[in-house]
Design an enzyme around this catalytic site. Sequence first.
Site, PDB file in Angstrom:
ATOM      1  CB  SER A  35     -11.204  -0.140  -2.264  1.00  9.01           C
ATOM      2  OG  SER A  35     -12.369  -0.650  -2.867  1.00  9.01           O
TER       3      SER A  35
ATOM      4  CB  CYS B 227     -17.747  -3.617   3.365  1.00  9.86           C
ATOM      5  SG  CYS B 227     -19.534  -3.604   3.163  1.00  9.86           S
TER       6      CYS B 227
END
Length: 631
Positions: free
Chosen positions: A334, A389
């Site tokens: 991420s 997300c």
Amino acid sequence: MRRSKALHYGAKKKPDYVRKQSYRFSRRALLVGGAQAGLFGLLGWRLHQLQIKEASDYRLLSDENRLMIQLAAPSRGSIRDRTGAILAEDKENLRLLVVPAFSKNLPETLDRLSRIVDIPRGARDRVMRAAARQSGYYPVLVAEGLTWRQFALLNVLAPQIPGMQTDRSSYRKYHHARPMAHLVGYVGMAGKEEVDLDPVMRLPGFRAGRAGVEKTFDEQLRGTPGTLKFEVDSRGRVVRELGSTPSTPGKDLVLSIDHHLQAVAQERLKEHRVASIVVLDVETGGILALASTPTFDPNEVVFKVDPKAWGRIARAKDQPLQNRAIRGQYPPGSTFKVVTALAGLHAGVINPRETMSCPGVYRLGRARFRCWRAHGGGINLHEAIKQSCDVYFYETAKRMGIDHLAAVARHLGMGRVYDCGLPGQKEGIIPDVAWKRAHLMEPWYGGETVIAGIGQGFVSSTPLQLAVMAARVATGRAVLPKLVLTPDDPEPDWPALQLDPSHLAAVRSGMFGVVNEPRGTARRSALKIPDVQMAGKTGTSQVVNAYNEHKLSPYERETHALFIAYAPADKPRYAAACVVEHGGGGSSAAAPIVKDVMTEALLRDSAKAPAFVGLSRDEVARQVAVAGDDG
């Protein structure tokens, strides 16, 4: 009267043999004389050629037989950190050598020497091999690191042990050894190929750079050897010393590293089995800390090496000789969402106000891609970065395509090697359509773009590349890392990134929220320094796939933990990246390490202190170029 008539009419004229003989003798003499003159002329011409025309050549050959010139090893330059603290230097080394030609019986000589100095079996075999391979009049190193007592005793006994010699040399001593091992590197004995390239490599005990800065700047640190000229007899025995030329010591090197911060970083990594961290000064690009664990002590592999200890280090399962900060290639997970966000904004496929819904899963055709949790609706760019997300970035990557994503990633410093003096860097992988076709001979699929958007799939990078990416996002400039400081270093004038400043501001806002706002994934790693905040991004990358999930141990199945950051958030000065191999989550394993190391960097603020003076800029550039050509 009668007699005279007879002579006149009857007698024939007799031949004059004497006269003919005299004529014949004269021709023979002329021929012989001519031949002798020619011979003497030939001899004279040859003497003229030898004595005058080719005199210099034959004088040189004569000198080669009469003179013996030995090289004298130069003292190797020292290596210091930015504060002037010594990281590597030469120390006095008392040595024992033998000259096989002067030893009546080499094995017997070694036996007698072993009563004073310990000569292991391996060292004894090495001496015998060297004596058989090279000239018998060339000294062979038997032992080094002698005590003064051993050195004095050997000198007293020298007349009774033919062929034995003692001398003073130097050995490499490393300070702050374990934290600095991967950066500074170490020296080692020359290999067979190197011995033929440079005569100085033949000197007993001479060592050249083998890893790290010692390898990159080996020529500069090595210096220039001196010479010792001896007159020898027809058997090569030394008659007298005729003169010497002193050696020129190698030049000192100053690194941008702060040894104190490096030690703190190394200590902080110690709780993990395999991990690494990089800290950069975003204004100068100077590498302040570059630590990797497991590590080793280079003093154990450069002087009085224990083969068993070296074998344990070389064959260790976690490979302590590997510098994970520049050679470890990990899926960025991420942390790569920072790149995807900037690429999506630059491509115009998203804007900071657009919101998306995250049901916890993303569908592309029949494929399903999961988010680490369902974030619900109303997820904009800021919240997507802050809460990490996945669905938001799946969709962003799908909209822009892999080629644009790869181009922005490279613009942010990923997928390349930096010419900063660190040898052995890995390039990582920033894939695109052309890359897959060239390397795998396969077309690119849409699902691969989706997972690349969250730093998985083919994407891989090193901790150094992640730190550079964080520095570029923090400053908006094309920051380049630098390791060696020079007195004539100009102020860096890196070009601005070809990205909209408002897009960079939007991404920085999301990174600020990661650490400092509720629901941020690294909220627990906020700095405790008053009025100073850190911005960052967590990452957790999976290592298990359909091909290897049954082959990995429980430790190897665990995810990698990553965290990138810069601080202070409002006026960046330091950027950092940390990777904990199989460490679990980025927020729980990597972010706390960056928090502690960043706190130390901010409190010390060593980047603002004037640094030590080192090599000139041209010398550094030349050495880096030479190291790059050597691979």
